[in-house]
Structures are given as C-alpha cells and as structure tokens.
Design a protein around this motif. Structure first.
Motif, PDB file in Angstrom:
ATOM      1  N   SER A  99      33.904  33.221  40.084  1.00 22.56           N
ATOM      2  CA  SER A  99      34.395  34.603  40.115  1.00 22.56           C
ATOM      3  C   SER A  99      33.883  35.424  41.303  1.00 22.56           C
ATOM      4  N   PRO A 100      32.566  35.471  41.562  1.00 19.56           N
ATOM      5  CA  PRO A 100      32.101  36.320  42.673  1.00 19.56           C
ATOM      6  C   PRO A 100      32.667  35.914  44.022  1.00 19.56           C
ATOM      7  N   TRP A 101      32.860  34.622  44.251  1.00 16.50           N
ATOM      8  CA  TRP A 101      33.434  34.171  45.514  1.00 16.50           C
ATOM      9  C   TRP A 101      34.848  34.708  45.686  1.00 16.50           C
ATOM     10  N   GLY A 102      35.628  34.660  44.624  1.00 14.23           N
ATOM     11  CA  GLY A 102      36.994  35.163  44.690  1.00 14.23           C
ATOM     12  C   GLY A 102      37.048  36.667  44.892  1.00 14.23           C
ATOM     13  N   VAL A 103      36.154  37.388  44.223  1.00  8.57           N
ATOM     14  CA  VAL A 103      36.145  38.853  44.341  1.00  8.57           C
ATOM     15  C   VAL A 103      35.759  39.277  45.754  1.00  8.57           C
ATOM     16  N   VAL A 104      34.743  38.646  46.317  1.00  4.16           N
ATOM     17  CA  VAL A 104      34.324  38.971  47.683  1.00  4.16           C
ATOM     18  C   VAL A 104      35.448  38.670  48.673  1.00  4.16           C
ATOM     19  N   ALA A 105      36.103  37.528  48.511  1.00  2.77           N
ATOM     20  CA  ALA A 105      37.228  37.192  49.385  1.00  2.77           C
ATOM     21  C   ALA A 105      38.362  38.203  49.239  1.00  2.77           C
ATOM     22  N   MET A 106      38.617  38.644  48.015  1.00  2.00           N
ATOM     23  CA  MET A 106      39.671  39.627  47.766  1.00  2.00           C
ATOM     24  C   MET A 106      39.402  40.927  48.513  1.00  2.00           C
ATOM     25  N   TRP A 107      38.189  41.453  48.403  1.00  2.00           N
ATOM     26  CA  TRP A 107      37.864  42.705  49.080  1.00  2.00           C
ATOM     27  C   TRP A 107      37.912  42.550  50.592  1.00  2.00           C
ATOM     28  N   ALA A 108      37.535  41.377  51.092  1.00  2.42           N
ATOM     29  CA  ALA A 108      37.622  41.135  52.532  1.00  2.42           C
ATOM     30  C   ALA A 108      39.078  41.122  52.997  1.00  2.42           C
TER      31      ALA A 108
END
Length: 204
Positions: free
Chosen positions: A108-117
């Motif tokens: 989850s955190p990897w996907g969220v960080v990529a999303m915001w980027a």
C-alpha cells in the motif's frame, strides 16, 4: 520498425490478457475489476512514457513524441484515479488506511507514494509556465518524481498477489524499470546539470 511496436504491444497486452482470465475475478464486482485493470493499464503506460520522451519509438518525430508523452501522461492520471476511486468505492476503510499509511499490507505505501508523485508531475506540468519554472529545473524535478513513480509502482505491483499473473507481471515491471534507467542514462540529466554547475563556478 514494426517489431518494436509489436514488442511494446505484447509487453502491455499480455499481462492484461493474463489478468482477464484470472480465477480471482470470479467473485469480484465490476467496480473492483475496473479498478484492477486500470492499475494494470497504468503500469503499461509507464513503460511507454520514457520511450516516447527519449524518441525510441520509430515513426514518431521528436515533437510528436513529446506531444504524445503529454497525452499519455494525462491518460496515466485518469487510470490512477479510476484505480484508486474504484478501490475506494469497494472498500473505503482499506483505502483510508492506505492513504494515511496505516494499512497492514506492505504494497500500500508504495502505491500511495507513487500516486502522489504522478499527481505532482501532472500539476507541475500544467502550471510550470504560469509558475515560471525554468526548463532545466523542470527536467530535474520531473526526473526525480519519475524515479519515485517507477520505483513505487514497480514495488507496489510486485508485492501484490492478486489479479495479475506472476511471470507477465514481473516481466512488465522489469521492462518499466529498465526503460526508465536506460532513458535517464542516455539523456544524462544529472551529468548535464553537474557540467553546467562546474562551468558556472569556473566563470566565478
């Protein structure tokens, strides 16, 4: 020339086709399935983006490649919104946990960080002229955010054990990572910046 396009199409379409016959879709509702495939499409678009900006795709001029890069970037944002929005509709508590980095799932955190980027790149791309961001500053910022997007998305995808078939997913993730590294190396963004900095110091 045709082989390049065929290989690119296969790299993107094979994982989608493999996911389409996944037995895990049998008991899922349409919104969840749409969200899953939007995520797969987004990963495929990430393979196209660096190839476009570096001019590696035959038959496209530099200008046309850059224009297509912008359009694909917009499609990537839409795919991410559909992916996240669909998962929100199917399970709001899980998405809230993911967005506040409280989810127990490691992907989850990897996907969220990529999303915001991804959202950050889109916002800066839309406002950079209005904000007066210089082209070189934009390239450096875009490169940094692209690294976050690629690494976050690849790790996010690899850690998920779900709809995507394992081998085709691994191949697509490897190609996304390899394409990003190849383009950043060939364009030599960092070296050009260091060279200009050295020339500026020498003049002083």
């Amino acid at each position: 020339m045709a082989l390049v396009w065929v290989a690119l199409a296969a790299a993107i379409c094979v994982p989608i086709a493999a996911a389409a016959v996944s037995p895990l879709l049998a008991w899922r509702d349409p919104v969840y399935i749409l969200a899953c495939f939007a995520g797969i499409v987004a990963l495929g678009l990430m393979l196209v983006q660096p190839l476009l900006i570096a001019g590696y795709l035959p038959g496209l001029s530099a200008h046309r490649g850059r224009r297509t890069h912008l359009w694909i970037g917009g499609a990537l944002v839409v795919a991410v919104v559909i992916h996240v929005g669909g998962l929100w509709i199917t399970s709001p508590p899980d998405m809230i946990d993911a967005l506040v980095f409280a989810s127990p799932t490691p992907f989850s955190p990897w996907g969220v960080v990529a999303m915001w980027a991804i959202f950050a790149v889109a916002i800066f791309a839309a406002l950079r002229r209005r904000l007066g961001i210089r082209p070189r500053t934009w390239r450096i910022a875009h490169t940094l955010l692209a690294i976050v997007i690629v690494v976050g998305s690849v790790v996010h995808g690899l850690l998920i054990e779900g709809t995507m078939e394992t081998i085709s997913k691994a191949v697509l993730c490897a190609l996304v990572l390899a394409a990003a590294i190849k383009v950043m190396t060939d364009l030599q963004v960092w070296r050009k910046r260091a060279k200009l900095r050295g020339e500026s110091i020498a003049r002083q």
